[in-house]
Design an enzyme around this catalytic site. Structure first.
Site, short mmCIF file in Angstrom:
data_model
loop_
_atom_site.label_atom_id
_atom_site.label_comp_id
_atom_site.label_asym_id
_atom_site.label_seq_id
_atom_site.Cartn_x
_atom_site.Cartn_y
_atom_site.Cartn_z
N ARG A 61 19.90 10.15 -1.07
CA ARG A 61 19.12 9.91 0.16
C ARG A 61 18.49 11.20 0.67
NH1 ARG A 61 21.21 9.84 4.98
NH2 ARG A 61 23.24 9.07 4.29
N TYR A 114 -3.43 -2.58 9.71
CA TYR A 114 -2.60 -3.54 8.98
C TYR A 114 -1.65 -4.21 9.99
CZ TYR A 114 1.07 -5.33 6.00
OH TYR A 114 1.99 -6.14 5.41
N ASP A 186 -4.09 6.52 7.14
CA ASP A 186 -3.56 5.59 6.14
C ASP A 186 -4.65 5.45 5.08
OD1 ASP A 186 -2.97 3.33 4.62
OD2 ASP A 186 -1.96 2.32 6.27
N LYS A 211 0.16 -0.33 -3.52
CA LYS A 211 -1.22 -0.74 -3.83
C LYS A 211 -1.76 0.09 -5.00
CE LYS A 211 -0.56 -3.51 -0.37
NZ LYS A 211 0.33 -2.94 0.56
#
Ligand code: LCS
Length: 396
Positions: A61, A114, A186, A211
């Site tokens: 992590r 979005y 973004d 994407k």
């Protein structure tokens, strides 16, 4: 980016940045370090790593070698100092916003986001007292009017999902810098191959790596890149403590996907251009939104700011929503699916799918009409995509 990599072009960086070969075995493909933890050779070594006086891995992590290659590669492509990988685009968006904003701050956003980013802004407002406003950002005057004394971040998508409206990144980054405001972009719709906001003066870039970065529709992921001090801070706070980290296998898939970014993006762009031109001549299509059409209202800005017009097209059918449903139910090669940026062509209906969480009035203000259809043009033979659209449109 390493000094020796600075001379390379984007296609070379997409293949080589961040990884040469495995130091122990010479393996040329990136090893998947599928491990949660890392053994220390002594207590002292462990203590030094925790104290930050010695580099090295501790626990996945907090950092993992496979994931680190992905972070470095995206940073090199975006011309950023450093990067951070996340388990989804939304994990990346939330790590950035929670890391940069506090109660009483204001964030100014592009008018069009979005759906889940919009949802997150409302959560931050209702639960944590972070104010937001949406602004068309179509010139300095509108931006000046929307800025507030407590504006800490300007957050934009460009092209905006799904209307493809653009924001002039040089203009906003200049105005933000003059006022000590951070600009976050973004860049999901473009990928670093087509648009590099940091070169245009913006501070932080993020992606839904689900994407174009991954490109093959087989991984959900996010990535953030920017100045080292800000990335170091996010790594130690919202990445580590909220913990939406990327898995090593997913990092491997993304690194593999990135190697073909340039050839994929070239084909996405040329296919989308042909499909947009075809749709714009079709009698059943009212309007086509694609930055590569000279009729697109911001064609000049697109040509200046982007190195290609991308693979996403939105369009309205003259028969409205019902015609859209009929058409979408007829497609065979194009897949009825949300997401975008895959090698496969995907078709979806924003008002009922990706943007359905946005109230209808807000949606309308964002230009998302009930009949708008979004097409993410894949890299199949373009004649096959057009044939499929033709047979589906004939029944719309
Ligand atoms: N930013 C943009 C511009 C997006 O389009 C998406 C997802 C996200 C962030 C969030 O990324 P994720 O967590 O899904 O990796 N966009 C989607 C879309 O248009 N259809 O399905 C998801």
């Amino acid at each position: 980016m390493k000094e020796k990599e600075k001379k390379y072009g984007l296609n070379t960086l997409a293949i080589h940045a961040g990884y040469d070969k495995d130091k122990e075995t010479g393996a040329l493909a990136l090893p998947i370090y599928q491990t949660s933890t890392f053994a220390f050779s002594s207590v002292e070594e462990g203590a030094n790593r925790f104290a930050g006086v010695e580099s090295g891995y501790i626990y996945s992590r907090l950092g993992n070698p496979t994931v680190a290659v992905f972070e470095e590669k995206v940073a090199a492509l975006e011309k950023a100092d450093a990067g951070l990988a996340f388990s989804s685009g939304m994990a990346a968006v939330s790590a950035v916003l929670l890391g940069l904003l506090r109660t009483g701050d204001h964030i100014l956003c592009s008018k069009g986001l979005y759906g889940c980013t919009f949802g997150l802004l409302n959560l931050l407002k209702d639960r944590f007292g972070v104010e937001y406003s949406l602004c068309r950002m179509d010139g300095e005057a509108s931006l000046l009017e929307a800025l507030q004394p407590n504006t800490k971040v300007i957050y934009v998508e460009t092209p905006i999902n799904p209307t493809l409206e653009l924001v002039d990144l040089s203009m906003i980054s200049k105005m933000a810098k003059e006022r000590g405001i951070l600009t976050v972009v973004d860049n999901t719709f473009m990928s670093p191959y087509l648009q590099r906001p940091i070169e245009l003066g913006c501070d932080i870039v993020l992606h839904s790596a689900t994407k174009y970065i991954g490109g093959h529709g087989d991984v959900v992921a996010g990535v953030v890149v920017g100045p080292k001090d800000i990335m170091d801070n996010l790594r130690l706070t919202t990445q580590k403590d909220i913990g939406g980290i990327l898995a090593p296998f997913d990092a491997y898939l993304l690194v593999r996907g990135l190697k073909t970014l340039g050839v994929r993006m070239d084909r996405h762009c040329s296919n989308a251009q042909e499909v947009a031109e075809y749709l714009s001549k079709h009698s059943k299509v009212n309007k086509v939104y694609y930055p590569g059409l000279p009729s697109f209202s911001q064609y000049d800005l697109a040509t200046r700011q982007m190195e290609g017009y991308g693979g996403v097209i939105s369009f309205e059918l003259s028969g409205g929503f019902d015609a859209g449903v009929r058409m979408m139910n007829q497609v065979q090669l194009c897949k009825r699916a949300v997401s975008l940026g895959d090698v496969d062509t995907l078709i979806q209906h924003p008002a009922s799918m990706t943007h359905s969480v946005i109230p209808i009035d807000e949606r309308k203000a964002m230009g998302i009409t009930e009949g708008l259809i979004r097409l993410s043009v894949g890299i199949e033979d373009v004649s096959d995509i057009i044939d499929d659209l033709e047979q589906a449109l004939s029944k719309a």
